[in-house]
Motif scaffolding. Structure first.
Motif, PDB file in Angstrom:
ATOM      1  N   ASN A  63       0.840  -1.191   0.000  1.00 28.88           N
ATOM      2  CA  ASN A  63       0.000   0.000   0.000  1.00 28.88           C
ATOM      3  C   ASN A  63       0.878   1.245   0.000  1.00 28.88           C
ATOM      4  OD1 ASN A  63      -2.319  -1.505   0.077  1.00 28.88           O
ATOM      5  ND2 ASN A  63      -2.728  -1.153   2.228  1.00 28.88           N
ATOM      6  N   VAL A  64       0.428   2.261  -0.727  1.00 30.94           N
ATOM      7  CA  VAL A  64       1.143   3.524  -0.791  1.00 30.94           C
ATOM      8  C   VAL A  64       0.349   4.548   0.007  1.00 30.94           C
ATOM      9  CG1 VAL A  64       1.926   5.366  -2.309  1.00 30.94           C
ATOM     10  CG2 VAL A  64       2.075   2.984  -3.058  1.00 30.94           C
ATOM     11  N   TRP A  76       5.259  10.940   0.060  1.00 28.69           N
ATOM     12  CA  TRP A  76       5.079   9.590  -0.463  1.00 28.69           C
ATOM     13  C   TRP A  76       5.727   8.651   0.542  1.00 28.69           C
ATOM     14  CZ3 TRP A  76       3.111   7.410  -5.012  1.00 28.69           C
ATOM     15  CH2 TRP A  76       3.479   6.098  -5.283  1.00 28.69           C
ATOM     16  N   VAL A  90       3.612   7.589  -8.981  1.00 26.18           N
ATOM     17  CA  VAL A  90       2.288   6.988  -9.182  1.00 26.18           C
ATOM     18  C   VAL A  90       2.277   6.179 -10.469  1.00 26.18           C
ATOM     19  CG1 VAL A  90      -0.110   7.579  -9.762  1.00 26.18           C
ATOM     20  CG2 VAL A  90       0.972   8.626  -7.793  1.00 26.18           C
ATOM     21  N   VAL A 102      -3.695   3.175  -3.056  1.00 29.42           N
ATOM     22  CA  VAL A 102      -3.147   4.449  -2.606  1.00 29.42           C
ATOM     23  C   VAL A 102      -4.059   4.960  -1.506  1.00 29.42           C
ATOM     24  CG1 VAL A 102      -2.705   6.837  -3.245  1.00 29.42           C
ATOM     25  CG2 VAL A 102      -2.060   5.008  -4.791  1.00 29.42           C
ATOM     26  N   ALA A 122      -3.167  10.853  -9.085  1.00 31.09           N
ATOM     27  CA  ALA A 122      -3.341   9.400  -8.934  1.00 31.09           C
ATOM     28  C   ALA A 122      -4.181   8.840 -10.076  1.00 31.09           C
ATOM     29  CB  ALA A 122      -3.972   9.085  -7.585  1.00 31.09           C
ATOM     30  N   ILE A 127      -3.734   4.816 -11.238  1.00 34.13           N
ATOM     31  CA  ILE A 127      -4.103   4.099 -10.013  1.00 34.13           C
ATOM     32  C   ILE A 127      -5.607   3.848 -10.033  1.00 34.13           C
ATOM     33  CG2 ILE A 127      -4.249   4.258  -7.494  1.00 34.13           C
ATOM     34  CD1 ILE A 127      -1.448   3.714  -8.479  1.00 34.13           C
ATOM     35  N   VAL A 130      -8.216   4.064  -4.693  1.00 32.92           N
ATOM     36  CA  VAL A 130      -7.758   5.144  -3.826  1.00 32.92           C
ATOM     37  C   VAL A 130      -8.623   5.145  -2.583  1.00 32.92           C
ATOM     38  CG1 VAL A 130      -7.446   7.636  -3.610  1.00 32.92           C
ATOM     39  CG2 VAL A 130      -6.997   6.534  -5.788  1.00 32.92           C
TER      40      VAL A 130
END
Length: 147
Positions: A63-64, A76, A90, A102, A122, A127, A130
């Motif tokens: 996971n970011v 980040w 990203v 994210v 994002a 991505i 989110v």
């Protein structure tokens, strides 16, 4: 004497009853206006809203976490980045299989402009999932949505 007789029997006498015809006319006009305008106020553009679920945060190494502090600085995974650098990171993360989620942590004092730019980056970077990390009284949760 002839004039007094006409006043009692005729046109100049006062009618003690209230005339409700003008009131009914005004109410009918208001009802018609209401009936015409209410359907346009109810009709909205049909959109498919994202599905959101609140779940206790599952900390996974892939996971970011992107944090936005009160001053608008972007982080980040605890490393401060610029918007350009964020887009690069990203884009790199979006091609990983399975794609990491994210999680956006926005400070309560942060301007929405900064959080909105992070979301736009994002999405532009590819991505698909989110989530917003919130901190309600019961503990940390993530509200997730999918593009």
């Amino acid at each position: 004497m002839g004039g007094a007789v006409m006043a009692e029997s005729g046109e100049d006498s006062v009618n003690p009853e209230m005339n409700v015809i003008p009131l009914v006319d005004v109410m009918m006009v208001l009802l018609i206006i209401f009936l015409i305008t209410i359907p346009s106020a109810i009709d909205t553009v049909e959109v498919e809203l994202p599905e959101v679920s609140n779940q206790v945060t599952e900390t996974r190494p892939d996971n970011v976490i992107i944090a936005v502090d009160a001053d608008g600085r972007i982080f980040w995974n605890e490393t401060q980045v610029t918007y350009e650098n964020l887009y690069e990171r990203v884009s790199e993360a979006s091609v990983i299989v399975p794609q990491p989620e994210v999680h956006v942590r926005g400070d309560i004092e942060a301007r929405f402009e900064h959080v909105g730019r992070v979301l736009a980056i994002a999405q532009r970077g590819g991505i698909m999932k989110v989530g917003f990390i919130t901190d309600p009284e019961t503990g940390m949760t993530v509200s997730r949505f999918t593009y």
